[in-house]
Design an enzyme around this catalytic site. Structure first.
Site, PDB file in Angstrom:
ATOM      1  NE  ARG A  45       0.213   1.656   3.386  1.00 34.32           N
ATOM      2  CZ  ARG A  45       1.124   2.550   3.641  1.00 34.32           C
ATOM      3  NH1 ARG A  45       2.408   2.200   3.785  1.00 34.32           N
ATOM      4  NH2 ARG A  45       0.845   3.821   3.734  1.00 34.32           N
ATOM      5  N   GLY A  46       0.245   2.417  -0.113  1.00 34.55           N
ATOM      6  CA  GLY A  46       1.009   3.654  -0.235  1.00 34.55           C
ATOM      7  C   GLY A  46       1.144   3.982  -1.712  1.00 34.55           C
ATOM      8  CB  ALA A  47       0.418   7.113  -3.567  1.00 33.79           C
ATOM      9  NE  ARG A  83      -6.390   0.737  -1.191  1.00 34.87           N
ATOM     10  CZ  ARG A  83      -5.757   1.311  -0.158  1.00 34.87           C
ATOM     11  NH1 ARG A  83      -4.465   1.135   0.005  1.00 34.87           N
ATOM     12  NH2 ARG A  83      -6.421   2.062   0.696  1.00 34.87           N
ATOM     13  CD  GLN A 187      -3.128   2.332   6.987  1.00 38.28           C
ATOM     14  OE1 GLN A 187      -3.702   2.642   8.030  1.00 38.28           O
ATOM     15  NE2 GLN A 187      -3.784   2.205   5.839  1.00 38.28           N
ATOM     16  CG  ASP A 228      -3.231   8.024  -1.113  1.00 39.17           C
ATOM     17  OD1 ASP A 228      -3.175   8.515   0.018  1.00 39.17           O
ATOM     18  OD2 ASP A 228      -2.804   6.885  -1.397  1.00 39.17           O
ATOM     19  CG  ASN A 238      -2.480  11.580   2.733  1.00 41.92           C
ATOM     20  OD1 ASN A 238      -1.910  10.697   2.071  1.00 41.92           O
ATOM     21  ND2 ASN A 238      -2.128  11.833   3.980  1.00 41.92           N
ATOM     22  CE  LYS A 239      -5.172   5.632   4.866  1.00 45.82           C
ATOM     23  NZ  LYS A 239      -6.160   4.692   4.254  1.00 45.82           N
TER      24      LYS A 239
HETATM   25  O1  MRU Z   1      -4.592   3.170   2.571  1.00 42.73           O
HETATM   26  P1  MRU Z   1      -3.130   3.432   2.385  1.00 42.73           P
HETATM   27  O2  MRU Z   1      -2.302   2.925   3.514  1.00 42.73           O
HETATM   28  O3  MRU Z   1      -2.629   2.956   1.039  1.00 42.73           O
HETATM   29  O4  MRU Z   1      -3.010   5.015   2.394  1.00 42.73           O
HETATM   30  C1  MRU Z   1      -1.758   5.568   2.147  1.00 42.73           C
HETATM   31  C2  MRU Z   1      -1.708   7.017   2.401  1.00 42.73           C
HETATM   32  O5  MRU Z   1      -2.704   7.662   2.614  1.00 42.73           O
HETATM   33  C3  MRU Z   1      -0.365   7.660   2.289  1.00 42.73           C
HETATM   34  O6  MRU Z   1      -0.305   8.795   3.086  1.00 42.73           O
HETATM   35  C4  MRU Z   1      -0.129   8.057   0.835  1.00 42.73           C
HETATM   36  O7  MRU Z   1      -0.260   6.949  -0.012  1.00 42.73           O
HETATM   37  C5  MRU Z   1       1.172   8.677   0.621  1.00 42.73           C
HETATM   38  S1  MRU Z   1       2.441   7.496   0.701  1.00 42.73           S
HETATM   39  C6  MRU Z   1       3.908   8.145   0.246  1.00 42.73           C
END
Ligand code: MRU
Length: 343
Positions: A45-47, A83, A187, A228, A238-239
């Site tokens: 996970r993570g962009a 996603r 996370q 994201d 973002n999250k």
């Molecule tokens: O649901 P996730 O864990 O994939 O969400 C990730 C985030 O919101 C991060 O802050 C975002 O992807 C930036 S990662 C460099």
């Protein structure tokens, strides 16, 4: 640490983020369906990591169906839809598909290039972001607030938001990092705390609702997060929980800085209102660590992300551009700043 996501010549390998911090293990994913499953349950996970997953997934599909571009495209579309909010996943898929007419090796090479460039890009981006934070806050040991995980685990290596914090720590400019736990899947508590502990960067964990309270009480010098999806005007998905931190930071006149690679910028969208927000399963809200928290059938609201308008953001630092707060009107980088740092 290994790369978060990699290619072993035949299959995709990932650090299984669903098992951290209790267990550090890797998974080998041989098919696009296995990769989609890993993405959906946030094992990867993570962009930026999802961008690499998109490119690697198309490489897997191209090797599996060397004579059938239609089958590759079908698998690629299912992968891109796994996603919907992070722009990088579809970017990675498109990046791979653009080489499909040149054969499976060309697709694998493109994916390999994404892996190679990630760390270099993130290090460069993190330096730029650290400079912006220093410009805003001065060169002094900062109390930084963050949410979710924007570290090496969210990318192939190094990270973005946490990458900038790493640069600042190297300059002696981090007093402590306050990490929001990031319900429902934690996370922040599971991944960011694990990374900061490994890096030896001082930190404390707080529940998500304590983040805005810390800002209101003057306990934070700067908020630093990843992204994201960033739209043309600089709005940021973002999250979930990021928006409330941005509101509280604006009220407290604390700089709020977003750090993300260029691939996170979606030039097709004019503003954050267009961003699709992933809604996740009710069980994530109803339970924690396998323990049911509420009545079993309770209806839930479980958006994985929220959107923060550029008007609440001090700077969005990408690989090649810095959007400044109040850039919404022009949709381009401007030099005026909306918020001044707290002294
Ligand atoms: O649901 P996730 O864990 O994939 O969400 C990730 C985030 O919101 C991060 O802050 C975002 O992807 C930036 S990662 C460099």
């Amino acid at each position: 640490m290994l790369r978060t996501i990699d290619w072993d010549g035949k299959a995709v390998t990932i650090i299984d983020q669903s098992a951290l911090p209790g267990q550090y293990r890797t998974l080998r994913l041989d098919t696009v369906d296995e990769l989609i499953d890993a993405i959906r349950r946030l094992a990867v996970r993570g962009a930026p990591a999802l961008g690499a997953a998109g490119a690697l997934g198309v490489a897997l599909a191209a090797r599996r169906h060397p004579q059938d571009p239609g089958a590759v495209r079908e698998e690629a579309e299912r992968l891109a839809a796994a996603r919907p909010t992070a722009a990088n996943l579809r970017w990675g898929v498109e990046h791979g598909l653009a080489r499909l007419s040149r054969g499976a090796n060309a697709v694998s090479q493109a994916a390999h290039q994404v892996l190679e460039e990630d760390e270099r890009t993130n290090r460069h981006l993190s330096q730029r972001a650290a400079d912006v934070i220093t410009e805003q806050c001065g060169l002094r040991p900062l109390r930084i607030l963050t949410i979710c995980n924007s570290g090496a685990l969210a990318a192939v290596a190094w990270g973005t938001g946490v990458g900038a914090i790493r640069v600042l720590a190297g300059r002696g400019a981090v007093n402590e990092v306050l990490v929001c736990e990031t319900r429902p899947l934690l996370q922040g508590a599971r991944l960011t705390i694990w990374e900061l502990a490994q890096l030896g960067i001082p930190h404390r964990l707080c529940i998500d609702s304590a983040g805005p309270a810390a800002l209101a009480r003057g306990l934070v010098d700067c908020v630093v997060v990843g992204a994201d999806r960033i739209t043309r005007n600089g709005d940021v998905a973002n999250k979930i929980g990021t928006y409330s931190l941005a509101c509280a930071a604006a009220l407290a006149s604390v700089p709020f800085v977003v750090v993300a690679p260029d691939e996170t910028v979606d030039q097709t969208m004019a503003s954050g209102a267009e961003i699709p927000i992933e809604e996740r399963a009710p069980e994530e809200v109803r339970s924690l660590g396998g323990q049911v928290l509420t009545l079993p059938q309770t209806p839930t609201f479980n958006p994985a992300f929220d959107v923060t308008p550029i008007s609440l953001i001090t700077a969005v630092v990408t690989t090649s551009t810095t959007f400044r707060g109040n850039a919404a009107a022009t949709g381009s980088a401007v030099t005026s700043l909306q918020y001044s740092p707290q002294s």
